[in-house]
Design a protein around this motif. Structure first.
Motif, PDB file in Angstrom:
ATOM      1  N   VAL A 582       0.836  -1.192   0.000  1.00  0.00           N
ATOM      2  CA  VAL A 582       0.000   0.000   0.000  1.00  0.00           C
ATOM      3  C   VAL A 582       0.872   1.243   0.000  1.00  0.00           C
ATOM      4  O   VAL A 582       2.044   1.214   0.395  1.00  0.00           O
ATOM      5  CB  VAL A 582      -0.950   0.031   1.223  1.00  0.00           C
ATOM      6  CG1 VAL A 582      -1.888  -1.159   1.198  1.00  0.00           C
ATOM      7  CG2 VAL A 582      -0.148   0.071   2.522  1.00  0.00           C
ATOM      8  N   ALA A 583       0.301   2.344  -0.487  1.00  0.00           N
ATOM      9  CA  ALA A 583       0.985   3.633  -0.505  1.00  0.00           C
ATOM     10  C   ALA A 583       0.019   4.689  -0.012  1.00  0.00           C
ATOM     11  O   ALA A 583      -1.202   4.512  -0.052  1.00  0.00           O
ATOM     12  CB  ALA A 583       1.480   3.959  -1.910  1.00  0.00           C
ATOM     13  N   THR A 584       0.581   5.806   0.453  1.00  0.00           N
ATOM     14  CA  THR A 584      -0.228   6.872   1.033  1.00  0.00           C
ATOM     15  C   THR A 584       0.110   8.209   0.390  1.00  0.00           C
ATOM     16  O   THR A 584       1.287   8.527   0.189  1.00  0.00           O
ATOM     17  CB  THR A 584       0.008   6.968   2.552  1.00  0.00           C
ATOM     18  OG1 THR A 584      -0.407   5.756   3.171  1.00  0.00           O
ATOM     19  CG2 THR A 584      -0.775   8.122   3.153  1.00  0.00           C
ATOM     20  N   ASN A 585      -0.919   8.967   0.036  1.00  0.00           N
ATOM     21  CA  ASN A 585      -0.759  10.370  -0.329  1.00  0.00           C
ATOM     22  C   ASN A 585      -1.255  11.187   0.853  1.00  0.00           C
ATOM     23  O   ASN A 585      -2.467  11.291   1.102  1.00  0.00           O
ATOM     24  CB  ASN A 585      -1.566  10.698  -1.589  1.00  0.00           C
ATOM     25  CG  ASN A 585      -1.358  12.129  -2.062  1.00  0.00           C
ATOM     26  OD1 ASN A 585      -1.490  13.075  -1.294  1.00  0.00           O
ATOM     27  ND2 ASN A 585      -1.039  12.282  -3.335  1.00  0.00           N
ATOM     28  N   SER A 586      -0.315  11.750   1.638  1.00  0.00           N
ATOM     29  CA  SER A 586      -0.677  12.435   2.880  1.00  0.00           C
ATOM     30  C   SER A 586      -1.439  13.727   2.620  1.00  0.00           C
ATOM     31  O   SER A 586      -2.249  14.157   3.450  1.00  0.00           O
ATOM     32  CB  SER A 586       0.585  12.719   3.698  1.00  0.00           C
ATOM     33  OG  SER A 586       1.485  13.531   2.959  1.00  0.00           O
ATOM     34  N   VAL A 587      -1.211  14.370   1.470  1.00  0.00           N
ATOM     35  CA  VAL A 587      -1.908  15.614   1.155  1.00  0.00           C
ATOM     36  C   VAL A 587      -3.386  15.351   0.874  1.00  0.00           C
ATOM     37  O   VAL A 587      -4.267  16.066   1.343  1.00  0.00           O
ATOM     38  CB  VAL A 587      -1.245  16.310  -0.048  1.00  0.00           C
ATOM     39  CG1 VAL A 587      -2.055  17.530  -0.485  1.00  0.00           C
ATOM     40  CG2 VAL A 587       0.184  16.725   0.300  1.00  0.00           C
ATOM     41  N   LEU A 588      -3.659  14.287   0.115  1.00  0.00           N
ATOM     42  CA  LEU A 588      -5.042  13.971  -0.251  1.00  0.00           C
ATOM     43  C   LEU A 588      -5.707  13.040   0.748  1.00  0.00           C
ATOM     44  O   LEU A 588      -6.912  12.791   0.658  1.00  0.00           O
ATOM     45  CB  LEU A 588      -5.072  13.340  -1.646  1.00  0.00           C
ATOM     46  CG  LEU A 588      -4.471  14.189  -2.778  1.00  0.00           C
ATOM     47  CD1 LEU A 588      -4.547  13.427  -4.092  1.00  0.00           C
ATOM     48  CD2 LEU A 588      -5.184  15.529  -2.896  1.00  0.00           C
ATOM     49  N   GLY A 589      -4.902  12.482   1.678  1.00  0.00           N
ATOM     50  CA  GLY A 589      -5.468  11.578   2.669  1.00  0.00           C
ATOM     51  C   GLY A 589      -5.933  10.259   2.091  1.00  0.00           C
ATOM     52  O   GLY A 589      -6.941   9.694   2.530  1.00  0.00           O
ATOM     53  N   ILE A 590      -5.203   9.742   1.105  1.00  0.00           N
ATOM     54  CA  ILE A 590      -5.581   8.495   0.434  1.00  0.00           C
ATOM     55  C   ILE A 590      -4.527   7.434   0.721  1.00  0.00           C
ATOM     56  O   ILE A 590      -3.331   7.664   0.520  1.00  0.00           O
ATOM     57  CB  ILE A 590      -5.724   8.708  -1.084  1.00  0.00           C
ATOM     58  CG1 ILE A 590      -6.869   9.679  -1.373  1.00  0.00           C
ATOM     59  CG2 ILE A 590      -5.950   7.375  -1.799  1.00  0.00           C
ATOM     60  CD1 ILE A 590      -7.006  10.042  -2.838  1.00  0.00           C
ATOM     61  N   THR A 591      -4.974   6.279   1.183  1.00  0.00           N
ATOM     62  CA  THR A 591      -4.111   5.117   1.392  1.00  0.00           C
ATOM     63  C   THR A 591      -4.776   3.914   0.745  1.00  0.00           C
ATOM     64  O   THR A 591      -5.944   3.616   1.036  1.00  0.00           O
ATOM     65  CB  THR A 591      -3.890   4.839   2.878  1.00  0.00           C
ATOM     66  OG1 THR A 591      -3.229   5.964   3.490  1.00  0.00           O
ATOM     67  CG2 THR A 591      -3.031   3.594   3.081  1.00  0.00           C
ATOM     68  N   ARG A 592      -4.057   3.238  -0.143  1.00  0.00           N
ATOM     69  CA  ARG A 592      -4.629   2.063  -0.796  1.00  0.00           C
ATOM     70  C   ARG A 592      -3.519   1.233  -1.440  1.00  0.00           C
ATOM     71  O   ARG A 592      -2.364   1.655  -1.520  1.00  0.00           O
ATOM     72  CB  ARG A 592      -5.663   2.463  -1.837  1.00  0.00           C
ATOM     73  CG  ARG A 592      -5.116   3.188  -3.047  1.00  0.00           C
ATOM     74  CD  ARG A 592      -6.223   3.613  -3.988  1.00  0.00           C
ATOM     75  NE  ARG A 592      -5.713   4.220  -5.211  1.00  0.00           N
ATOM     76  CZ  ARG A 592      -6.312   5.205  -5.857  1.00  0.00           C
ATOM     77  NH1 ARG A 592      -7.441   5.710  -5.388  1.00  0.00           N
ATOM     78  NH2 ARG A 592      -5.786   5.698  -6.974  1.00  0.00           N
ATOM     79  N   SER A 593      -3.900   0.062  -1.905  1.00  0.00           N
ATOM     80  CA  SER A 593      -2.954  -0.835  -2.564  1.00  0.00           C
ATOM     81  C   SER A 593      -2.549  -0.271  -3.923  1.00  0.00           C
ATOM     82  O   SER A 593      -3.340   0.393  -4.604  1.00  0.00           O
ATOM     83  CB  SER A 593      -3.582  -2.216  -2.754  1.00  0.00           C
ATOM     84  OG  SER A 593      -2.765  -3.040  -3.565  1.00  0.00           O
ATOM     85  N   VAL A 594      -1.299  -0.562  -4.314  1.00  0.00           N
ATOM     86  CA  VAL A 594      -0.820  -0.130  -5.625  1.00  0.00           C
ATOM     87  C   VAL A 594      -1.011  -1.215  -6.683  1.00  0.00           C
ATOM     88  O   VAL A 594      -0.643  -1.021  -7.850  1.00  0.00           O
ATOM     89  CB  VAL A 594       0.672   0.272  -5.566  1.00  0.00           C
ATOM     90  CG1 VAL A 594       0.878   1.402  -4.576  1.00  0.00           C
ATOM     91  CG2 VAL A 594       1.552  -0.926  -5.222  1.00  0.00           C
TER      92      VAL A 594
END
Length: 702
Positions: A582-594
């Motif tokens: 999984v990866a996270t975009n801290s600005v958009l608040g999105i965490t999910r599998s790649v």
């Protein structure tokens, strides 16, 4: 004439034996051409069950190429990659996977923190697609990019020139070759160049290089080649380009906007000594022994981390690295080629041994930088403006590699040919030193740690070719690869090698009485076993990473009439991440599998076309016009595929005039002054150069 006079006349008219690159009037890259990167033998491309692309110096000259990124437009599926080059060095993917670099068939540095390559001493560029480990050892999964350098000639030749152009660009070079006076059977060559550019967006570059080389014919069947390269490269890197905003669009600012810190710089010094001995034992047996020592120092100060703009328009998480690397690479190769027969079946057998030593000392400090407004960036001019800093690591990386390899190219008949190759690399490597647990935290522990591993890696290459006619060849090939990234970019080396494999089928043909060449390849390439952190793993990385690319490549050459040449290439592919991390975009608040996303920086479609016409007679004879178009599809700057870099089409043009011993040329880039982005960075996209022009003059005395 006396016997002594006869010997002197024979010596005077002798020519030094050279490595065969092309024969007769064979055009580079055609099915009759010999590109040794594909087999390490003099086998023509028609008989090799793999794709090998060739870019000759003549094309680089027509296009006014002064850097590697422009040269690689002529090779299908090859794309620049920010990760690995970081704005100051070359880094590419082929078929969506990383390429390894070679210079005259010897490894030329790592995938990361490598160096910026110029074209002054290059005879041609050869690119073997897919894993090349069965021939070259520890190599990248995307392929092997080999720079074939200009060799000494016995006959005198002198070329010198200069270029002036946009962004304060100016360079000059001299290339002189010929027999060395008072040294019988010795030829020499000296290529020296200087280059300066202020660069678009202030990305300054200063380069000084000198490459002397000598070839000594020890006897009719033996030659010794000695070459030395000295390079001083001072480049200002940009890791950001134009940042994305909170809506995941490239910020609506001028393409000249600069987010990189003004203190960014890299200072790279390379000294490389090579000795190569060729021994033609008989008409069917030859041996090559090569030794290379490559010493490099790299001092860099560059931006590292940073996020896209947030809802307030600020980029957070910005950091910088200050790092010093001192590296030595030693390579010893001994290999032989034996041509023999078993009844009606012909064999070209290659056998070899290689020893390679790598020794790198590296130290890094990490600086935490303040947030900046992406619409009005006020960036640092000095490290004194950093929020805080801390040592990141102080370590020594070393490795010893012993390798044995063999390859048999078997001509069952004139129509059916197969190739079998195998190689084993025994690598002992270590990474020892101090490492800070969290380089950006105000408080963190620093500990001594050791990584010591021994790995035995066996790789294969096999394939077959069916040739119904001399001008048509169908082929199928399978190859595997293994790779240990001995780089100072990650904070610690991997404890296990990555692996790769490729299946490829294709056709190579010559059409219209030799006026056209067409190569088509279908492929599936995979990168396996790289380390990722899976959910539920307790934050422990495991070798479960996997990328896969399927696609079709086309390259062509067409010469419809005298003086008119057309070359082109294209690819359509479907690169995909198959790992479940999984990866996270801290600005958009999105965490999910790649899983199922596209690998960072890889476009699915690309194409390039370049055509020239040279007037063949009359007062305008020698006048040539060129025109080119480059297309690249969209790509992503992040593993979640949230930050999309748009596709682009750019046009280039050239005009040159050759009269007697003088070549005059003008090259115009980006004719329509299009705003476009060459490749993603980590939270942005790197703008391509605006409309620009470069004029050059060359003097040739042969």
């Amino acid at each position: 004439m006396t016997s002594q006079d006869g010997e002197k006349e024979k010596e005077k008219n002798a020519t030094l034996p050279e490595i065969k690159v092309t024969t007769g009037r064979v055009r580079p890259g055609t099915i009759e051409d010999v590109a040794r990167t594909g087999s390490k033998t003099d086998t023509p491309l028609r008989d090799i069950p793999a794709t090998v692309n060739v870019v000759p110096a003549s094309v680089l000259k027509e296009q006014g190429v002064i850097e590697m990124n422009d040269a690689m437009r002529n090779v299908s599926s090859v794309q620049p990659l920010m990760g690995g080059g970081y704005g100051f060095a070359n880094s590419f993917t082929s078929r969506g996977l990383a390429l390894s670099f070679f210079r005259d068939y010897i490894p030329d540095g790592n995938l990361q923190n490598n160096y910026f390559r110029t074209m002054y001493d290059i005879e041609r560029i050869e690119v073997l697609k897919g894993p090349g480990s069965a021939l070259f050892g520890v190599a990248g999964p995307g392929g092997s990019l080999n720079l074939v350098t200009k060799q000494p000639r016995y006959n005198f030749g002198l070329s010198a020139g200069t270029m002036l152009g946009s962004f304060g660009t100016r360079n000059g070079y001299v290339d002189v070759t010929g027999a060395i006076p008072y040294l019988p059977n010795v030829a020499g060559r000296l290529i020296a160049d200087m280059e300066h550019t202020d660069g678009f967006r202030g990305l300054e570059r200063n380069i000084v290089e000198a490459s002397p080389s000598f070839t000594w014919r020890l006897a009719d069947d033996k030659t010794l080649h000695v070459d030395y390269d000295h390079r001083e490269l001072k480049i200002k890197p940009d890791n950001f380009g134009i940042l994305f905003d909170a809506n995941s669009n490239i910020a609506n600012v001028s393409r000249d906007t600069r987010y990189y810190s003004r203190f960014n710089k890299t200072d790279h010094t390379i000294n490389r000594l090579g000795l190569t001995h060729h021994w033609t034992i008989s008409d069917t047996l030859s041996m090559r022994t090569a030794f290379v020592y490559d010493a490099r120092t790299l001092e860099l100060l560059r931006n590292a981390g940073g996020n896209q703009g947030n809802s307030s328009g600020f980029s957070t998480g910005r950091t910088a690295y200050q790092q010093f690397d001192n590296a030595g690479y030693t390579t010893l190769q001994n290999e032989f080629v034996w041509k023999t027969s078993t009844g009606p079946v012909k064999h070209t057998f290659l056998g070899g041994f290689e020893y390679k030593n790598v020794d790198i000392n590296a130290a890094r400090s990490t600086y935490v930088l303040r947030d900046i407004n992406i619409f009005n960036p006020m960036v640092e001019t000095s490290l004194n403006e950093a929020v805080r800093s801390a040592p990141t690591f102080d370590r020594r990386i070393s490795s010893d590699q012993v390798s044995f390899y063999a390859q048999d190219q078997i001509d069952l008949t004139e129509q059916f040919k197969i190739r079998l190759g195998i190689r084993n690399d025994l690598v002992k490597y270590s990474d020892k030193g101090l490492q800070r647990a969290n380089p950006t935290a105000p408080v963190s522990t620093t500990r001594y740690r050791e990584i010591v591993q021994t790995r035995s890696m066996t790789t294969y290459s096999t394939g077959g070719v069916y040739q119904p006619t001399q001008n048509l060849a169908f082929y199928a090939g399978y190859s595997t690869g293994a790779f240990i990234n001995l780089s100072t970019e990650p904070q610690a080396l991997s404890t296990a090698p990555e692996t790769s494999d490729q299946v490829e089928v294709g056709a190579k043909m010559m059409l219209f009485d030799g006026k056209a060449d067409l190569n088509v390849a279908l492929f599936q390439s995979s990168r396996n076993n790289y380390f990722v952190t899976l959910p539920g793993s307790g934050n422990i990385p495991t070798p479960d990473g996997k990328d896969r690319t399927r696609g079709v490549e086309v390259s062509l050459g067409f010469r419809p009439i005298a003086g008119w040449s057309i070359i082109g290439n294209g690819v359509v592919m479907d690169p995909e991440t198959r790992a479940g991390n999984v990866a996270t975009n801290s600005v958009l608040g999105i965490t999910r599998s790649v899983f199922g996303t596209r690998p960072v920086g890889v476009a699915t479609t690309m194409g390039n076309l370049w055509t020239t016409y040279e007037i063949q007679s009359g007062l305008a004879r020698g006048l040539m016009f060129g025109f080119g178009v480059t297309y690249k599809g969209d790509s992503y700057a992040d593993s979640l595929n949230l930050l999309k870099v748009p596709s682009y089409v750019v046009f280039d043009a050239a005009a040159s005039y050759r009269i007697k011993k003088v070549d005059l040329a003008v090259n115009i880039k980006n004719l329509t002054d299009k705003t476009y982005y060459t490749n993603p960075t980590f939270a942005g996209a790197l703008p391509g150069n605006p409309l620009s022009a470069f004029g050059s003059i060359r003097f040739n005395f042969n």
